[in-house]
Design an enzyme around this catalytic site. Sequence first.
Site, PDB file in Angstrom:
ATOM      1  CG  HIS A   1      -1.771   1.199   1.366  1.00 55.64           C
ATOM      2  ND1 HIS A   1      -3.058   1.257   0.872  1.00 55.64           N
ATOM      3  CD2 HIS A   1      -1.530   2.418   1.930  1.00 55.64           C
ATOM      4  CE1 HIS A   1      -3.569   2.455   1.123  1.00 55.64           C
ATOM      5  NE2 HIS A   1      -2.671   3.172   1.767  1.00 55.64           N
ATOM      6  CD  GLU A   2       1.931   3.669   3.643  1.00 58.58           C
ATOM      7  OE1 GLU A   2       2.341   4.731   3.125  1.00 58.58           O
ATOM      8  OE2 GLU A   2       0.833   3.589   4.234  1.00 58.58           O
TER       9      GLU A   2
END
Length: 403
Positions: A22-23
């Site tokens: 996600h990051e």
Amino acid sequence: MVGYLGGVALFALGIMVTIALHEWGHMRSALACGMKVRRFYVGFGPTVVKWNRKGIEYGFKAVPLGGFCDIAGMTAMDEIDEDERPYAMVYKPWWQRIFVLSGGVLMNILVGLVVLYAVAVTAGLPDPDADYTPTVAKTACVPASQIDAQTLSDCTGAGPAAEAGIRKGDRITAVNGEAVASFVDLRAKLYEMPGQTADLTVERGTEVLHIDVPVTSVTRLNQAGETVTVGAIGVTSEPMDVMRSYGPLDGIGATVRFSGSMLSATLQGLASFPGKIPGVVASIFGAERDQEGPMSVVGASRVGGELVERSQWTMFLMMLASLNFFLALFNLVPLPPLDGGHIAVVIYEKIRDFIRGLRGIAPGQPADYTKLMPITYFMSAVLLGIGAIVIIADVVNPVRLFG
């Protein structure tokens, strides 16, 4: 036991990778838009290890249940050096900012799609066109009581369903005029009718029959191990082949279709999330745990352990895909500190500047995030509080798939 603990660790690793990706989605989209990325970390708390590569500081922190991507000038409040100003996010076009803020969401959706595609072309996905109509495999007598989780008492006779005229192969489509879509629905309705008579709508070949069946009052153990009185008629369902395997090409369409259904179910789950929290709190003090209620990373990892212990790898992967979809949609909630909250601010600035342009006024300054800090602090406290409650429930009264 080794399988279970290994499954717990494996699913926990899957959660960590999901958060990291996600990051990473934020980072890659920021770099693609010419923004300055300062740091990329997995976890929170004290730093365990760090290194620098191409001007970005990477690292792992002690608690691997989170992560962050530090982009220069993400808001007007961020301090930026003069040499960072041309690469600061806050001064980039609005559509680039939304793209970067959506990078994590897009990555999680992509991961979910890839995992489900792998399942589709190997083990197969649930067939969206499968017929779940309750179909009688056999009729039998009805045991009066349940001794333990695996054992029912002895019984004799043909059973109420057979005596009323229910036969093998009958398709039961409704109870007292209310449609039943599956055997689970049928059992749930009969459970609530001990001592009553059920009007069953039955398809037998080309005929549609209405058969009155007396519902026997019996005792069974619920998930909490308590004895409860329920209804039963003595039928078992035909096993259903609800899984369908796909080739490399038709697996693409099947994956998209099933993902749409899973995203829709996730959206419904998010909408019902607040209403399920009181039940989670009650479960801490002994109430029955809702099998479809929220779980923390602790609970999800425990369920992952149960699945691995029983070699249910398809369910394990589908659960991991569901986690990615949940993280994607949850982050789109338009409240700070979530990605959706930041996207809402960018959209507000765009609408504000459009209206100012119609009035012949120059665009305004970037939004003042200090005015949002009370909401940010409040939402952060709420999320932390809910997280703590669900973790406690997952420790003292966890969701169990297999009893």
